[in-house]
Motif scaffolding. Structure first.
Motif, PDB file in Angstrom:
ATOM      1  N   ILE A  68     -28.549  26.993 -85.867  1.00 29.53           N
ATOM      2  CA  ILE A  68     -29.109  27.529 -84.627  1.00 29.53           C
ATOM      3  C   ILE A  68     -29.819  26.398 -83.897  1.00 29.53           C
ATOM      4  O   ILE A  68     -30.626  25.677 -84.488  1.00 29.53           O
ATOM      5  N   ALA A  69     -29.543  26.254 -82.614  1.00 32.74           N
ATOM      6  CA  ALA A  69     -30.135  25.179 -81.814  1.00 32.74           C
ATOM      7  C   ALA A  69     -31.656  25.274 -81.816  1.00 32.74           C
ATOM      8  O   ALA A  69     -32.226  26.357 -81.619  1.00 32.74           O
ATOM      9  N   LEU A  70     -32.298  24.128 -82.036  1.00 31.22           N
ATOM     10  CA  LEU A  70     -33.761  24.095 -82.039  1.00 31.22           C
ATOM     11  C   LEU A  70     -34.335  24.527 -80.695  1.00 31.22           C
ATOM     12  O   LEU A  70     -35.369  25.186 -80.642  1.00 31.22           O
ATOM     13  N   GLU A  83     -42.615  19.996 -87.579  1.00 30.83           N
ATOM     14  CA  GLU A  83     -42.868  21.248 -86.866  1.00 30.83           C
ATOM     15  C   GLU A  83     -41.887  22.328 -87.304  1.00 30.83           C
ATOM     16  O   GLU A  83     -42.269  23.489 -87.462  1.00 30.83           O
ATOM     17  N   VAL A  84     -40.638  21.943 -87.519  1.00 33.75           N
ATOM     18  CA  VAL A  84     -39.633  22.908 -87.965  1.00 33.75           C
ATOM     19  C   VAL A  84     -39.950  23.368 -89.382  1.00 33.75           C
ATOM     20  O   VAL A  84     -39.900  24.555 -89.691  1.00 33.75           O
ATOM     21  N   ARG A  85     -40.293  22.417 -90.247  1.00 32.45           N
ATOM     22  CA  ARG A  85     -40.567  22.741 -91.655  1.00 32.45           C
ATOM     23  C   ARG A  85     -41.713  23.736 -91.794  1.00 32.45           C
ATOM     24  O   ARG A  85     -41.653  24.649 -92.611  1.00 32.45           O
ATOM     25  N   ASP A  94     -40.761  31.709 -90.411  1.00 37.35           N
ATOM     26  CA  ASP A  94     -40.611  32.374 -89.116  1.00 37.35           C
ATOM     27  C   ASP A  94     -39.171  32.263 -88.598  1.00 37.35           C
ATOM     28  O   ASP A  94     -38.627  33.217 -88.041  1.00 37.35           O
ATOM     29  N   ILE A  95     -38.561  31.083 -88.788  1.00 41.75           N
ATOM     30  CA  ILE A  95     -37.168  30.884 -88.369  1.00 41.75           C
ATOM     31  C   ILE A  95     -36.260  31.829 -89.155  1.00 41.75           C
ATOM     32  O   ILE A  95     -35.398  32.505 -88.582  1.00 41.75           O
ATOM     33  N   HIS A 126     -33.169  25.633 -96.298  1.00 39.79           N
ATOM     34  CA  HIS A 126     -33.354  25.244 -94.891  1.00 39.79           C
ATOM     35  C   HIS A 126     -33.020  23.767 -94.771  1.00 39.79           C
ATOM     36  O   HIS A 126     -33.522  22.949 -95.541  1.00 39.79           O
ATOM     37  N   LEU A 127     -32.181  23.438 -93.813  1.00 37.56           N
ATOM     38  CA  LEU A 127     -31.795  22.056 -93.553  1.00 37.56           C
ATOM     39  C   LEU A 127     -31.876  21.809 -92.057  1.00 37.56           C
ATOM     40  O   LEU A 127     -32.189  22.715 -91.280  1.00 37.56           O
ATOM     41  N   SER A 128     -31.570  20.607 -91.653  1.00 36.96           N
ATOM     42  CA  SER A 128     -31.469  20.304 -90.230  1.00 36.96           C
ATOM     43  C   SER A 128     -30.164  19.564 -89.994  1.00 36.96           C
ATOM     44  O   SER A 128     -29.594  18.975 -90.910  1.00 36.96           O
ATOM     45  N   ASP A 129     -29.681  19.610 -88.771  1.00 35.97           N
ATOM     46  CA  ASP A 129     -28.443  18.933 -88.412  1.00 35.97           C
ATOM     47  C   ASP A 129     -28.558  18.496 -86.963  1.00 35.97           C
ATOM     48  O   ASP A 129     -29.363  19.043 -86.192  1.00 35.97           O
TER      49      ASP A 129
END
Length: 125
Positions: free
Chosen positions: A41-43, A64-66, A71-72, A96-99
């Motif tokens: 999902i786009a940040l 901030e994402v972590r 909540d995400i 949870h990861l990021s891309d």
């Protein structure tokens, strides 16, 4: 005068900015009674929906994402419905990861769900 208008038009067109709508990527793999999923999902969409840019500097960092993983996950999973012939299949977030895609950063949510043994996926929302 005509040349000035053409040059002005060129100047305006050359400074126009295009905006690509955000994408979301959902992958489901069914093995037996288990569904493994990954949802990118786009940040920028998540920032709009739940507010990720904590310090307001217009830069969303991994930190901030972590801090917002719960909540995400709550936001995303409340909008995903997996169903089998025997009823709904509750998905549980496993990672949870990021891309990074061509249009920016994405939060990656991996999840698993179990179907009823005799069921098959018949739809989602």
């Amino acid at each position: 005068m005509k040349r000035l208008r053409i040059m002005l038009l060129f100047f305006i067109v050359s400074h126009a900015h295009a905006h690509k709508p955000s994408d979301t990527y959902l992958t489901l793999v069914v093995k037996g009674a288990e569904i493994a999923g990954q949802w990118n999902i786009a940040l920028r969409d998540l920032d709009y929906a739940i507010g990720l840019d904590i310090d307001g500097d217009a830069q969303i960092t991994w930190g901030e994402v972590r801090t917002r993983h719960q909540d995400i996950a709550a936001y995303a999973m409340s909008r995903l419905a997996l169903k089998s012939e025997d009823g709904s299949c509750k998905a549980n977030v496993s990672d949870h990861l990021s891309d990074e895609h061509t249009d920016g950063g994405y939060s990656v949510i991996r999840f698993v769900a179990a179907m009823q043994p005799s069921g098959a996926i018949i739809g989602g929302a």
